[in-house]
Design a protein around this motif. Sequence first.
Motif, PDB file in Angstrom:
ATOM      1  N   VAL A  32       0.845  -1.198   0.000  1.00 57.05           N
ATOM      2  CA  VAL A  32       0.000   0.000   0.000  1.00 57.05           C
ATOM      3  C   VAL A  32       0.879   1.247   0.000  1.00 57.05           C
ATOM      4  O   VAL A  32       0.636   2.203  -0.748  1.00 57.05           O
ATOM      5  N   LEU A  33       1.929   1.242   0.817  1.00 56.86           N
ATOM      6  CA  LEU A  33       2.850   2.379   0.838  1.00 56.86           C
ATOM      7  C   LEU A  33       3.558   2.547  -0.507  1.00 56.86           C
ATOM      8  O   LEU A  33       3.762   3.672  -0.972  1.00 56.86           O
ATOM      9  N   VAL A  38       3.861   5.592  -5.764  1.00 54.93           N
ATOM     10  CA  VAL A  38       3.646   5.707  -7.209  1.00 54.93           C
ATOM     11  C   VAL A  38       2.601   6.782  -7.510  1.00 54.93           C
ATOM     12  O   VAL A  38       2.789   7.618  -8.406  1.00 54.93           O
ATOM     13  N   ILE A  39       1.518   6.785  -6.754  1.00 50.85           N
ATOM     14  CA  ILE A  39       0.449   7.761  -6.977  1.00 50.85           C
ATOM     15  C   ILE A  39       0.963   9.190  -6.786  1.00 50.85           C
ATOM     16  O   ILE A  39       0.628  10.090  -7.557  1.00 50.85           O
ATOM     17  N   ALA A  48      11.030  -0.257  -3.191  1.00 50.26           N
ATOM     18  CA  ALA A  48      11.157  -1.615  -3.717  1.00 50.26           C
ATOM     19  C   ALA A  48      12.392  -2.301  -3.145  1.00 50.26           C
ATOM     20  O   ALA A  48      12.355  -3.497  -2.815  1.00 50.26           O
ATOM     21  N   MET A  49      13.479  -1.551  -3.013  1.00 53.31           N
ATOM     22  CA  MET A  49      14.693  -2.129  -2.437  1.00 53.31           C
ATOM     23  C   MET A  49      14.475  -2.476  -0.963  1.00 53.31           C
ATOM     24  O   MET A  49      14.935  -3.523  -0.490  1.00 53.31           O
ATOM     25  N   GLY A  50      13.763  -1.630  -0.231  1.00 54.08           N
ATOM     26  CA  GLY A  50      13.458  -1.926   1.170  1.00 54.08           C
ATOM     27  C   GLY A  50      12.607  -3.173   1.318  1.00 54.08           C
ATOM     28  O   GLY A  50      12.840  -3.989   2.202  1.00 54.08           O
ATOM     29  N   ILE A  51      11.627  -3.341   0.434  1.00 50.53           N
ATOM     30  CA  ILE A  51      10.794  -4.545   0.460  1.00 50.53           C
ATOM     31  C   ILE A  51      11.635  -5.778   0.155  1.00 50.53           C
ATOM     32  O   ILE A  51      11.520  -6.816   0.822  1.00 50.53           O
TER      33      ILE A  51
END
Length: 119
Positions: A32-33, A38-39, A48-51
């Motif tokens: 969601v974050l 992106v929004i 993305a790297m943190g995920i």
Amino acid sequence: MMLVYIWSRRNPYIRMNFFGLLNFQAPYLPWVLLAFSVIFGNAIIVDAMGIAIGHIYYFLEDVFPNQHNGYRLLKTPSFIKYILEPHNIEDPNYEPLPEDRPGGYAWGQQPQGPGGEEN
């Protein structure tokens, strides 16, 4: 984002509410974050790297050790444990506070009356 990912994976049943608009469970919070990034037009590479790093850590720390023949790959170095763990240095003059001292009823002993004599 890595810490958010790890927290969300370790608390899968917690219900979340994002700005009063979305209701979802905790494992979806990183996504969601990411969607809101992106929004709002922010670069998603950091999120993305943190995920990705959070997923690797979660797998190595929580999933792999619980598998058949699994073991912990990530271990805290001993010099960090030495620096951060409390050392058992006892103060010879230390007296615990009254609420920390054991007390109360003398279990298994004969009750004593006033003046210390047994009843």
